[in-house]
Design a protein around this motif. Structure first.
Motif, PDB file in Angstrom:
ATOM      1  N   GLN A 180      32.387  37.888  33.553  1.00 26.02           N
ATOM      2  CA  GLN A 180      31.986  39.297  33.730  1.00 26.02           C
ATOM      3  C   GLN A 180      32.859  40.286  32.961  1.00 26.02           C
ATOM      4  O   GLN A 180      32.568  41.479  32.959  1.00 26.02           O
ATOM      5  CB  GLN A 180      31.968  39.657  35.218  1.00 26.02           C
ATOM      6  N   HIS A 233      32.071  43.020  39.400  1.00 25.57           N
ATOM      7  CA  HIS A 233      31.784  42.097  40.502  1.00 25.57           C
ATOM      8  C   HIS A 233      30.353  42.303  41.004  1.00 25.57           C
ATOM      9  O   HIS A 233      29.745  41.396  41.558  1.00 25.57           O
ATOM     10  CB  HIS A 233      32.791  42.289  41.638  1.00 25.57           C
ATOM     11  N   CYS A 246      40.714  41.092  35.451  1.00 26.87           N
ATOM     12  CA  CYS A 246      40.559  40.644  36.840  1.00 26.87           C
ATOM     13  C   CYS A 246      41.951  40.367  37.393  1.00 26.87           C
ATOM     14  O   CYS A 246      42.342  40.916  38.408  1.00 26.87           O
ATOM     15  CB  CYS A 246      39.691  39.378  36.869  1.00 26.87           C
ATOM     16  N   GLU A 280      36.092  45.455  34.725  1.00 22.24           N
ATOM     17  CA  GLU A 280      37.011  44.414  34.254  1.00 22.24           C
ATOM     18  C   GLU A 280      36.891  44.270  32.740  1.00 22.24           C
ATOM     19  O   GLU A 280      35.787  44.049  32.211  1.00 22.24           O
ATOM     20  CB  GLU A 280      36.719  43.085  34.964  1.00 22.24           C
ATOM     21  N   LYS A 333      45.330  36.976  44.078  1.00 19.92           N
ATOM     22  CA  LYS A 333      43.888  36.833  43.844  1.00 19.92           C
ATOM     23  C   LYS A 333      43.200  36.071  44.979  1.00 19.92           C
ATOM     24  O   LYS A 333      43.602  34.950  45.296  1.00 19.92           O
ATOM     25  CB  LYS A 333      43.636  36.063  42.534  1.00 19.92           C
ATOM     26  N   ARG A 335      43.866  48.457  36.306  1.00 23.10           N
ATOM     27  CA  ARG A 335      43.727  47.501  37.401  1.00 23.10           C
ATOM     28  C   ARG A 335      44.233  46.124  36.960  1.00 23.10           C
ATOM     29  O   ARG A 335      44.368  45.861  35.765  1.00 23.10           O
ATOM     30  CB  ARG A 335      42.288  47.379  37.886  1.00 23.10           C
ATOM     31  N   ASP A 365      37.212  35.188  36.565  1.00 26.55           N
ATOM     32  CA  ASP A 365      36.070  36.074  36.285  1.00 26.55           C
ATOM     33  C   ASP A 365      35.804  36.311  34.799  1.00 26.55           C
ATOM     34  O   ASP A 365      35.448  37.432  34.376  1.00 26.55           O
ATOM     35  CB  ASP A 365      36.248  37.418  37.021  1.00 26.55           C
TER      36      ASP A 365
END
Ligand code: PEP
Ligand code: MN
Length: 341
Positions: A311, A271, A101, A297, A130, A125, A308
């Motif tokens: 996830q 997400h 993330c 992620e 953020k 990524r 995050d």
């Protein structure tokens, strides 16, 4: 464009309307039905832009025929757009974007980059700026994060995508990133969209968390109209009444947007669900729905992630998932072949 006239519209009201349209250089075709009169307008609709036809007495409804997102529309381009990000070509084959993330430190971003590359990802990524709901949560490392991301990408041989949240930082992000991400919260930040278009970098445009498909495509139109044709759409889920998942991942938008637009569409199941145990299934479903790629992620130690954590999937699970995604893609390609007699 069509105008539907109000029931009981008088001949004077109708004449005034027709005169205004003809004065703008267009002609009309009037159809008188049993219940309603419909006026078809023939000619260049743009000439009527400054005439508020809906305010004329007698007009019930104005039905425009032109799409509000002309450049993003299939009408403007019949072939699919392909967006190059480093060596990745989004819109051609299945493209996989993976990484944490947020960029947190040099070790974890490098571990994630190597794991992403080893598993078959094409783009790395990681957020350096953020968007966090609370100002007390980890906000990202800023420029240091951009540097770490770029260096980890170089080390692993992957181009990088990262979010720009502010017009003041867009130049800086464009210096380090191969692709600029516009996040869900900024999808309708038109100043940011225009600034992103000006960088000339490819843009990953996430769907607004409560935006319609039309609004999403209109946001893409700002980028295209700003002179940047390198736009990739990313479905990342929309808000819902249900708190069981973080968002509702609207996978129907994938085949829908591919009909409406020539732009590539990828899906972010991280997400989109907010739960690591749902990510793989929804990534598979996204590819089955025809997505041009996924963005996932991953984190080497999710229990230590600064954002995050819930996830992120671990690199081992990601490595198992990637070949499944390519296998699903292959089935789709095979079924798209014409059936021989
Ligand atoms: C992200 O991808 O890091 C992110 C913040 O996503 P979204 O804008 O979709 O919430
Ligand atoms: Mn995130």
């Amino acid at each position: 464009m069509f105008l539907v006239l109000r029931h009981g519209c008088t001949p004077e009201e109708r004449n005034r309307l027709v005169k205004a349209i003809e004065a703008a250089g267009l002609s009309v075709q009037i159809s008188e039905g049993h219940h309603r009169i419909v006026i078809g307008i023939v000619g260049e609709e743009d000439r009527l832009r400054d005439i508020p036809l809906e305010r004329f007495p007698g007009v019930e409804k104005v039905v425009p025929l032109k799409s509000p997102y002309r450049l993003a529309s299939r009408d403007s381009r019949s072939s699919d757009s392909i967006v190059g990000v480093g060596s990745a070509r989004i819109g051609e084959g299945l493209v996989i974007i993976a990484g944490p993330c947020a960029v947190e430190d040099d070790d974890s971003i490098l571990l994630a980059a190597r794991a992403a590359r080893k598993a078959g990802a094409h783009v790395l990524r990681g957020g350096a700026f953020k968007p966090r709901t609370s100002p007390y949560d980890f906000q990202g490392l800023g420029e240091r994060g951009l540097k770490l991301l770029r260096d980890a990408g170089r080390e692993a041989g992957l181009p990088v995508v990262t979010e720009a949240m502010d017009t003041r930082h867009i130049g800086l992000v464009a210096e380090y990133a191969d692709m600029i991400q516009i996040g869900t919260r900024n999808m309708q930040n038109y100043a940011l969209l225009k600034a992103a278009a000006e960088t000339g970098r490819p843009v990953l445009l996430k769907r607004g968390r409560s935006s319609t498909v039309t609004e999403w495509l209109c946001a893409a139109e700002y980028l295209l109209d700003g002179g940047n044709p390198q736009v990739v759409l990313c479905e990342r889920g929309v808000v819902s009444f249900d708190t069981a998942v973080r968002n509702v991942l609207d996978l129907s938008s994938v085949p829908l947007v591919k009909r409406l637009s020539h732009l590539p569409v990828i899906v972010d199941p991280s997400h989109g669900t907010g739960r690591c145990e749902l990510v793989a299934a929804m990534a598979r479903a996204a590819v089955a729905a025809g997505a041009d790629g996924v963005m996932i992620e991953i984190h080497p130690s999710p229990e230590r992630a600064l954002s995050d954590a819930r996830q992120a999937i671990v690199p081992e699970e990601f490595a198992r998932l990637v070949p499944e995604l390519f296998a699903i893609r292959e089935v789709l390609q095979r079924s798209a072949q014409p059936v021989l007699p």
